[in-house]
Write a protein that holds these residues in place. Structure first.
Motif, short mmCIF file in Angstrom:
data_model
loop_
_atom_site.label_atom_id
_atom_site.label_comp_id
_atom_site.label_asym_id
_atom_site.label_seq_id
_atom_site.Cartn_x
_atom_site.Cartn_y
_atom_site.Cartn_z
N ALA A 62 1.98 -27.18 78.26
CA ALA A 62 1.97 -25.97 77.44
C ALA A 62 2.06 -24.71 78.30
O ALA A 62 2.50 -23.67 77.85
CB ALA A 62 0.72 -25.93 76.57
N ALA A 63 1.65 -24.80 79.57
CA ALA A 63 1.65 -23.64 80.46
C ALA A 63 2.85 -23.67 81.41
O ALA A 63 2.82 -23.06 82.48
CB ALA A 63 0.35 -23.60 81.25
N ALA A 64 3.89 -24.36 81.04
CA ALA A 64 5.04 -24.54 81.92
C ALA A 64 5.80 -23.24 82.13
O ALA A 64 6.14 -22.54 81.18
CB ALA A 64 5.97 -25.60 81.36
N THR A 65 6.05 -22.94 83.40
CA THR A 65 6.94 -21.85 83.79
C THR A 65 7.90 -22.46 84.80
O THR A 65 7.68 -23.56 85.31
CB THR A 65 6.18 -20.69 84.45
OG1 THR A 65 5.61 -21.15 85.67
CG2 THR A 65 5.10 -20.12 83.54
N THR A 66 8.95 -21.74 85.10
CA THR A 66 9.91 -22.26 86.08
C THR A 66 9.20 -22.53 87.41
O THR A 66 9.46 -23.55 88.05
CB THR A 66 11.06 -21.24 86.28
OG1 THR A 66 11.64 -20.95 85.00
CG2 THR A 66 12.12 -21.78 87.19
N GLU A 67 8.30 -21.64 87.78
CA GLU A 67 7.58 -21.80 89.04
C GLU A 67 6.69 -23.04 89.04
O GLU A 67 6.66 -23.78 90.02
CB GLU A 67 6.74 -20.55 89.35
CG GLU A 67 7.55 -19.31 89.63
CD GLU A 67 8.07 -18.61 88.37
OE1 GLU A 67 7.59 -18.90 87.25
OE2 GLU A 67 9.01 -17.80 88.51
N THR A 127 13.67 -22.59 75.04
CA THR A 127 14.11 -23.44 73.93
C THR A 127 13.34 -24.76 73.85
O THR A 127 13.55 -25.52 72.92
CB THR A 127 15.62 -23.77 74.06
OG1 THR A 127 15.82 -24.59 75.21
CG2 THR A 127 16.45 -22.50 74.15
N LEU A 128 12.48 -25.02 74.84
CA LEU A 128 11.70 -26.26 74.83
C LEU A 128 10.70 -26.20 73.68
O LEU A 128 9.78 -25.39 73.69
CB LEU A 128 10.98 -26.44 76.16
CG LEU A 128 10.12 -27.69 76.30
CD1 LEU A 128 10.98 -28.95 76.20
CD2 LEU A 128 9.37 -27.67 77.62
N THR A 129 10.92 -27.03 72.68
CA THR A 129 10.07 -26.97 71.48
C THR A 129 8.85 -27.88 71.56
O THR A 129 7.83 -27.59 70.97
CB THR A 129 10.89 -27.34 70.23
OG1 THR A 129 11.53 -28.58 70.45
CG2 THR A 129 11.92 -26.26 69.93
N TYR A 130 8.96 -28.98 72.30
CA TYR A 130 7.84 -29.91 72.40
C TYR A 130 7.40 -29.97 73.85
O TYR A 130 8.01 -30.67 74.67
CB TYR A 130 8.23 -31.30 71.89
CG TYR A 130 8.63 -31.29 70.45
CD1 TYR A 130 7.68 -31.19 69.45
CD2 TYR A 130 9.98 -31.37 70.09
CE1 TYR A 130 8.05 -31.16 68.12
CE2 TYR A 130 10.36 -31.35 68.76
CZ TYR A 130 9.38 -31.24 67.78
OH TYR A 130 9.76 -31.21 66.46
N ALA A 131 6.36 -29.24 74.19
CA ALA A 131 5.89 -29.15 75.57
C ALA A 131 5.48 -30.52 76.12
O ALA A 131 5.56 -30.75 77.32
CB ALA A 131 4.73 -28.17 75.68
N ASP A 132 5.08 -31.45 75.26
CA ASP A 132 4.69 -32.77 75.74
C ASP A 132 5.91 -33.60 76.16
O ASP A 132 5.76 -34.67 76.76
CB ASP A 132 3.87 -33.51 74.68
CG ASP A 132 4.62 -33.71 73.37
OD1 ASP A 132 5.48 -32.88 73.04
OD2 ASP A 132 4.33 -34.71 72.69
N LEU A 175 8.16 -32.37 78.29
CA LEU A 175 8.66 -31.63 79.43
C LEU A 175 9.29 -32.54 80.48
O LEU A 175 10.41 -32.29 80.92
CB LEU A 175 7.53 -30.81 80.07
CG LEU A 175 7.94 -30.04 81.33
CD1 LEU A 175 8.94 -28.96 80.99
CD2 LEU A 175 6.72 -29.46 82.02
N THR A 176 8.63 -33.61 80.87
CA THR A 176 9.14 -34.48 81.92
C THR A 176 10.49 -35.09 81.53
O THR A 176 11.45 -35.04 82.30
CB THR A 176 8.13 -35.59 82.25
OG1 THR A 176 6.90 -34.98 82.65
CG2 THR A 176 8.65 -36.49 83.36
N SER A 177 10.59 -35.63 80.33
CA SER A 177 11.87 -36.21 79.92
C SER A 177 12.94 -35.14 79.79
O SER A 177 14.11 -35.39 80.11
CB SER A 177 11.71 -37.00 78.62
OG SER A 177 11.29 -36.16 77.58
N TRP A 178 12.56 -33.95 79.36
CA TRP A 178 13.51 -32.83 79.23
C TRP A 178 14.07 -32.45 80.60
O TRP A 178 15.28 -32.29 80.76
CB TRP A 178 12.79 -31.66 78.56
CG TRP A 178 13.60 -30.44 78.32
CD1 TRP A 178 14.55 -30.25 77.36
CD2 TRP A 178 13.50 -29.21 79.04
NE1 TRP A 178 15.05 -28.98 77.44
CE2 TRP A 178 14.42 -28.31 78.46
CE3 TRP A 178 12.72 -28.78 80.10
CZ2 TRP A 178 14.60 -27.01 78.91
CZ3 TRP A 178 12.89 -27.49 80.55
CH2 TRP A 178 13.81 -26.61 79.97
N VAL A 179 13.20 -32.34 81.59
CA VAL A 179 13.62 -31.98 82.95
C VAL A 179 14.55 -33.05 83.52
O VAL A 179 15.59 -32.74 84.11
CB VAL A 179 12.38 -31.77 83.86
CG1 VAL A 179 12.76 -31.72 85.32
CG2 VAL A 179 11.64 -30.50 83.46
#
Length: 193
Positions: A6-11, A52-57, A59-63
């Motif tokens: 939920a706290a994902a940033t590019t950094e 545009t990431l709608t489901y923060a959970d 994240l890993t599969s999205w990346v």
């Protein structure tokens, strides 16, 4: 991953993923410089698409999906490339292709805007390489290439608006030109075989 999605940033994504992603890319791309470039491309895409990431959970599969897609794009582009051996000139000298045809384009070169005319006369029809031309003008090499390409396109438009060309399909060399209509073109009449 120890990151709170939920706290994902590019950094934070960079900090948590960049080593793993580089290893993932390197297993599929053998050129280490290309792998580094792909990693940078992936993170640019992540940075641009993160809102545009709608489901923060997820994240890993999205990346990893972004990374896989970028690798596939790279591999598709590489399939079309063929390495050629030997010295191959960047641009063929138009006078080598058809010595009698080069003077026919002079009236059209004279119609170009000053910057375009100079670009062609100094490089394609002259003795300077595009790199030397860029250095002489104090502009980037890509800027010089763009200037020359734009001038060639303008010349082509002027010429084809007035004249019909017969072209050698193997070498793309102009064989003859004939006026399309009463445009007052003397170049095509003098160059027709």
């Amino acid at each position: 991953m120890s990151m709170n999605p939920a706290a994902a940033t590019t950094e934070t994504i960079w900090a948590d993923f960049h080593r793993e992603l580089l290893a993932f890319i390197r297993r599929r791309v053998t050129d280490p410089d290309a792998a580094q470039d792909l990693l940078q491309d992936v993170f640019v895409k992540i940075h641009l698409k993160l809102p545009t990431l709608t489901y923060a959970d997820k994240l890993t599969s999205w990346v990893y999906q972004i990374t896989r897609n970028r690798i596939l794009d790279y591999q598709k582009a590489q399939r079309g490339l063929v390495e050629l051996e030997g010295d191959i000139p960047d641009v063929a000298d138009p006078t080598e292709l058809n010595p009698g045809f080069a003077p026919c384009i002079t009236p059209f070169v004279d119609q170009l805007p000053a910057a375009s005319r100079e670009a062609l006369l100094r490089t394609e029809l002259g003795a300077l390489s595009q790199k030397d031309y860029a250095a002489e003008l104090g502009i980037s090499y890509s800027g010089a290439k763009s200037r020359v390409q734009r001038a060639k396109q303008q010349l082509h438009q002027l010429f084809t608006a007035c004249c019909r060309m017969k072209v050698d399909g193997c070498r793309a060399a102009a064989l003859e030109a004939q006026p399309r209509h009463q445009c007052g073109c003397t170049a095509a009449r003098s160059c027709a075989s």
